[in-house]
Design a protein around this motif. Structure first.
Motif, mmCIF file in Angstrom:
data_model
loop_
_atom_site.group_PDB
_atom_site.id
_atom_site.type_symbol
_atom_site.label_atom_id
_atom_site.label_comp_id
_atom_site.label_asym_id
_atom_site.label_seq_id
_atom_site.Cartn_x
_atom_site.Cartn_y
_atom_site.Cartn_z
ATOM 1 N N ASP A 32 0.840 -1.188 0.000
ATOM 2 C CA ASP A 32 0.000 0.000 0.000
ATOM 3 C C ASP A 32 0.881 1.245 0.000
ATOM 4 O O ASP A 32 1.989 1.257 0.568
ATOM 5 C CB ASP A 32 -0.922 0.020 1.223
ATOM 6 N N ARG B 179 -4.313 1.524 -2.254
ATOM 7 C CA ARG B 179 -4.146 0.116 -1.884
ATOM 8 C C ARG B 179 -3.565 -0.703 -3.039
ATOM 9 O O ARG B 179 -3.853 -0.459 -4.213
ATOM 10 C CB ARG B 179 -5.495 -0.473 -1.494
ATOM 11 N N HIS C 147 -3.676 -3.983 -5.175
ATOM 12 C CA HIS C 147 -4.679 -4.987 -5.522
ATOM 13 C C HIS C 147 -4.084 -6.014 -6.486
ATOM 14 O O HIS C 147 -3.232 -5.688 -7.302
ATOM 15 C CB HIS C 147 -5.901 -4.345 -6.186
ATOM 16 N N THR C 148 -4.601 -7.243 -6.346
ATOM 17 C CA THR C 148 -4.255 -8.306 -7.297
ATOM 18 C C THR C 148 -5.486 -8.575 -8.152
ATOM 19 O O THR C 148 -6.556 -8.890 -7.627
ATOM 20 C CB THR C 148 -3.832 -9.592 -6.576
ATOM 21 N N ASP D 54 -0.684 -7.131 -10.420
ATOM 22 C CA ASP D 54 -0.713 -6.273 -9.236
ATOM 23 C C ASP D 54 -0.729 -4.818 -9.672
ATOM 24 O O ASP D 54 -0.010 -4.417 -10.598
ATOM 25 C CB ASP D 54 0.511 -6.524 -8.349
ATOM 26 N N THR E 44 -10.592 -2.944 -7.630
ATOM 27 C CA THR E 44 -10.858 -3.529 -6.317
ATOM 28 C C THR E 44 -10.094 -4.846 -6.211
ATOM 29 O O THR E 44 -9.693 -5.425 -7.229
ATOM 30 C CB THR E 44 -12.360 -3.795 -6.107
ATOM 31 N N ASP E 45 -9.907 -5.292 -4.967
ATOM 32 C CA ASP E 45 -9.128 -6.508 -4.762
ATOM 33 C C ASP E 45 -9.872 -7.722 -5.334
ATOM 34 O O ASP E 45 -11.101 -7.812 -5.264
ATOM 35 C CB ASP E 45 -8.870 -6.716 -3.273
ATOM 36 N N ASN E 46 -9.114 -8.647 -5.928
ATOM 37 C CA ASN E 46 -9.641 -9.877 -6.537
ATOM 38 C C ASN E 46 -10.611 -9.602 -7.698
ATOM 39 O O ASN E 46 -11.460 -10.433 -8.017
ATOM 40 C CB ASN E 46 -10.344 -10.756 -5.483
#
Length: 330
Positions: free
Chosen positions: A67, A87, A89-90, A103, A135-137
């Motif tokens: 982050d 942030r 994220h992946t 990423d 957003t993540d995932n």
């Protein structure tokens, strides 16, 4: 005496001001800090000066590896300010069926494409808006628009589609399939550019038809009838039956007709024919001494032939010595 009082008064005021400054320096001042954690915003009143990491700790905001915080964590803030957290994220990126993990720190879908050096062509479509925040995932798919020709109900339509399978194209086109309809290629087939999809409408109907049944012929021997003759004892008669067929039609044209049920409604009558087996005995009379005064010839042979009706009548075949033959009824 008055000068002494004035001096004392100035001294008291100076002491009070100094004490006030000391207390003020010890307590610090308060200010509002705005913390923007991607889409979430937290406003916190804190005592300044204070470092960014302490402010985040006071706000109970946890950071993960990767982050990014702006300003940096060790920055000491003295006035109201904004702290921005980006942030890490992946994201799963699917390009034409090939998937990979990427990423990215903060940003939008458009930022991700720029990071990966991806430029969309006119025939490509992406599953998200370019302005959507990461957003993540998150799963982002990039796929080619395909030109597909649909043939159904006597129509032929060519269109660009985003669908991945034949089934999706059928649904997008608003085509309702019957349970027996035939689709080529099959519904699970992957869409390719230039593909032709055909929908054949299959219907079935049941019909009942009446059909004649041929009668059989039975032969019997009868020794009351001369050999070579026959007699119909029972006249034959055709029967009748009902046959139920299931007819399959493809796009309105008959493809097959299958009998599913048969019911005899009139039995056929067997024809009976009697065949004659009776053989009459031939009687031959030879009269070598028989003479004819008028003709001067003699009878060589005289053979009787009987009628076939069993009456006992018939005729004689008479052969004479001069080679002539005559016939005589009896």
């Amino acid at each position: 005496m008055m000068r002494v009082n004035k001096t004392i008064k100035v001294l008291i005021i100076t002491i009070v001001v100094m004490i006030s400054m000391v207390f003020s320096a010890g307590c610090g001042k308060k200010a509002e800090i705005s913390i923007k954690d991607e889409s979430a915003v937290t406003v916190l009143e804190v005592k300044l000066p204070q470092t960014v990491d302490k402010i985040l700790e006071e706000a109970d905001i946890q950071l993960k590896e990767g982050d990014v915080v702006d300003p940096s964590l060790d920055t000491k803030l003295s006035d109201a300010a904004e702290i921005k957290i980006s942030r890490k994220h992946t994201v799963e990126l699917n390009i034409g069926g090939e998937k990979k993990s990427v990423d990215i720190v903060g940003g939008t879908v458009g930022d991700l494409l720029n990071q990966e050096g991806i430029k969309l062509s006119d025939k490509q479509k992406i599953s998200h808006e370019l302005s959507d925040p990461i957003t993540d995932n998150m799963s982002i798919s990039i796929f080619e628009l395909a030109s597909v020709t649909l043939k159904y109900d006597g129509k032929s339509e060519t269109k660009s589609v985003e669908a991945a399978t034949v089934e999706e194209v059928i649904k997008e086109a608003g085509i309702t399939l019957g349970k027996d309809d035939r689709i080529t290629p099959e519904l699970t087939s992957q869409i390719t550019d230039g593909m032709e999809i055909t929908v054949l409408r299959v219907t079935t109907e049941t019909v009942t038809e009446k059909v004649e049944i041929d009668y059989e012929v039975e032969y019997i021997n009868d020794d009351s009838i001369y050999k070579g003759y026959q007699e119909v004892r029972t006249e034959g008669a055709k029967g009748e039956k009902e046959i139920t067929y299931t007819i399959t039609k493809v796009d309105g044209k008959e493809e097959s007709k299958k009998a599913t049920e048969e019911k005899v409604i009139k039995e056929p009558v067997t024809e009976v024919i009697a065949l004659g087996t009776y053989e009459a005995e031939l009687q031959t009379t030879t009269e070598p001494d028989y003479s004819s005064a008028d003709s001067g010839r003699t009878v060589v042979s005289k053979t009787a032939f009987y009628d076939c009706d069993g009456s006992g009548h018939g005729y004689y075949e008479i052969v004479y010595s001069d080679g002539t033959t005559e016939y005589e009824e009896f």
